[in-house]
Design an enzyme around this catalytic site. Sequence first.
Site, PDB file in Angstrom:
ATOM      1  CE  LYS A 136      -1.407  12.063  -5.467  1.00 32.03           C
ATOM      2  NZ  LYS A 136      -2.094  12.169  -6.768  1.00 32.03           N
TER       3      LYS A 136
ATOM      4  CD  GLN B 152       4.624   4.589   3.279  1.00 33.72           C
ATOM      5  OE1 GLN B 152       5.363   4.037   4.072  1.00 33.72           O
ATOM      6  NE2 GLN B 152       3.412   4.170   3.038  1.00 33.72           N
TER       7      GLN B 152
ATOM      8  N   GLY C 154      15.038   5.492   3.775  1.00 37.41           N
ATOM      9  CA  GLY C 154      13.658   5.083   4.038  1.00 37.41           C
ATOM     10  C   GLY C 154      12.802   6.200   4.602  1.00 37.41           C
ATOM     11  CB  VAL C 155       9.911   8.065   3.902  1.00 35.80           C
ATOM     12  CG1 VAL C 155      10.929   9.025   3.354  1.00 35.80           C
ATOM     13  CG2 VAL C 155       9.178   7.339   2.783  1.00 35.80           C
TER      14      VAL C 155
ATOM     15  CB  ALA D 245      10.937   2.850  -1.404  1.00 32.82           C
TER      16      ALA D 245
ATOM     17  CD  GLU E 156       9.836   0.555   9.813  1.00 33.54           C
ATOM     18  OE1 GLU E 156       9.434  -0.393  10.502  1.00 33.54           O
ATOM     19  OE2 GLU E 156      10.956   0.576   9.288  1.00 33.54           O
TER      20      GLU E 156
ATOM     21  N   GLY F 279       0.830  -1.203   0.000  1.00 31.78           N
ATOM     22  CA  GLY F 279       0.000   0.000   0.000  1.00 31.78           C
ATOM     23  C   GLY F 279       0.859   1.246   0.000  1.00 31.78           C
TER      24      GLY F 279
ATOM     25  CG  LEU G 256      12.833   6.631  -4.384  1.00 31.39           C
ATOM     26  CD1 LEU G 256      12.727   5.201  -3.886  1.00 31.39           C
ATOM     27  CD2 LEU G 256      13.828   6.736  -5.528  1.00 31.39           C
TER      28      LEU G 256
HETATM   29 MO1  MOS Z   1       8.150  -3.098   9.422  1.00 31.07          MO
HETATM   30  S1  MOS Z   1       7.723  -3.213  11.454  1.00 31.07           S
HETATM   31  O1  MOS Z   1       9.654  -3.828   9.145  1.00 31.07           O
HETATM   32  O2  MOS Z   1       6.847  -3.696   8.547  1.00 31.07           O
END
Ligand code: MOS
Length: 717
Positions: A612, A617, A681-682, A514, A684, A471, A609
């Site tokens: 939107k 996220q 990463g975004v 991603a 988390e 998602g 990347l």
């Molecule tokens: Mo995450 S807690 O690695 O889906």
Amino acid sequence: MSENKFIGAPVSRIEGALKVMGKAPYAAEFPVKNISYGFPVQSTIAAGEITAIDTSEAEKQPGVIRIITHENALKLPAGPPVTNANRMTRANPVLQNNKVLFFGQYIGLVVAETYEQARYAARLVKVTYKAEKPRINFDAFAAEAYKPEVINAGYPTDTSWGNVADALKQADVVLNETYDTPIEHHHPMEPHTSIVLFEGDQLTIYEATQMLEQTRQGVANTFNIPKENIKVLSPYIGGGFGSKLQPREHLLLTVMAAKMLNRPVKTVITRQMMQTNVGLRQHNRQKIRMGADRSGKLLALAHETVTHTAMNEEFVEQTGVISRMMYAVPNSLVTHRVFHTHIQVPRWTRAPGETPGSFALESAIDEMAFALKMDPVAFRIKNEPEKNPENGKPWASRSLIQCLQTGAEKFGWNKRKMEPRSHQQGRWLIGYGMSSASRGAPYREASARIKVSNKNKAVTAVVEMAATDIGTGSYTIIAQAAAEKLGLPLENIKVQIGDSSLPPTPGSGGSWGAGSYASAVAVVCEQLKAELRSKVNAQFIKGPSVADLMIAGNIKEYESTGTAKPSAGMANYAHFSFAAHFAEVWVDESLGIVKIPRFLTTVAAGTILNEKTARSQIMGGVVWGIGQAMTEESLLDDRYGNFVTRTLADYHVPVNLDVGKIDVHFLAEEDRIINQLGAKGVGELGITSVAAAIANAVFNATGKRIRQLPITPDKLL
Ligand code: MOS
């Protein structure tokens, strides 16, 4: 970065229309001939043994095909215990004995011709137990906490440098407080689900899973089936948040049933089972001790966590890791302790470690700034570390100060008064709060196959990889990376993912999806173009598109498969994404009601990347952070060990009315170390520290410091 045409663009999800039209099949929606339906039977005690199971009444019901319990279950190889090293590729075998270790444990599976028949019959299975008093209450057993050998993701259990005790004695201002975060649940929209189908010795699994390869390996390991014979399909997934990272027990039950009955079986678990059977974030009790001198220099920081795990498995969230890297502290102590309970085993939950850890750390930092009479933004900037304090590694990129300064300016932080209760409008007390956020930015090896074809000079490409889109937008960013690097229009790219037989990837987890997927695509595109160039022997000066090459060489079809992996030097740097959060809260003191009309976050996560999907996220993370701060709490009955919050009617996630305006700003940041595209990463980062920003704003509004989440009205009255 700005030269990119597709990478970074705010492209809408390429599969969005399919989803809206109901044409994107989720794991439970694949038509399979001769399907039967499984429905689990659950224990109604939390601790003890099953002494008898009477299935006679249930078996008589129309449509019932088989009832599987520990008495007739397939015997599975005992295998090694589940540990940090094998957790993603191994699940605890099901129905192998009569032991009950938590309330709601699967103790059987009813298989019937229809879902309703299976569900009805499951209620008629009569189970007799020898029950024991369950170990549930946190306070009753916390004193038994021991030191685990290692904690989740392989982080060291304890770290220390300098001497915290001595430094605290010398500090001008000392803080010593305890912060509690309750049990929380993932609750993605799509419940966990499996369809399992044997054709000879070939096994096909439709499963809602974040990780195809790990699910395949997990089933292979647990059932002793060669993994080459297993195919896992998961093209569309309705969220995971960590609960779908590993093969779960409903899948093992379904595989077992399909094998025993020689018939396809589908199991879809209920929302209530998502409270009891697919993991949770456990209650963390965090003690913070902090010392600073008058000038606002941090001298010491101790962050000690006590938490619980299951009877049969040790899972320890890395709650303190954020305190190892966030601030320049000459004296540091970070520890983790754990004790066993009759509560299901905890699991990765969005930003494991940082989510609860940042609530404690960033609340304590705010408390310290207040005690020092310093602005909390200035206090943070003053204690910014030049290198990772834990290991001395340079940051591959760290733009936290820019996040703090830009965020403060955009939010209007200068209007905040340090003194609590100094801003009132009618019956509302208004407060501003902020926090710094960070989340580890891992990057992992991933492979891709790219096929290009040239039909009458119309050149198109297909990207194939065993990736997942939970998602988050994987389909879209994969297409963007391919369009960018191949020089093709976006609509000429087809993305094929969600199939374990495609080139392997690390799946969607840990915020690495991603960056890992897109880097693999970029690397394989370059490889494919280089191969085509040597084939065509074309004398292009630079930057030919794939279409130019295919047409110049009159090539109809071409494909290339390759892998992108972390560089040898990557490990010499520290890799984290950063953000700064700013919250405005309005508190009605007479009712204890808190409103959050405005939340602003500035994010530095390398190359974005897709502006939107990345924004979505972060916004999703902030919304969950609001839930963590204000409403989310899973409650157990200590006497029986059952969750009393069993549905979304009692486990409260934020609804529209709880969420005000969320402003997300991405800062331009270049990271040449992390991967080919410079993408951190975004996924988390967005949730991390949100609860602290809100709790800090509540303090600024009311003068009340809430150290036990969630901030429910009773705590403010
Ligand atoms: Mo995450 S807690 O690695 O889906």
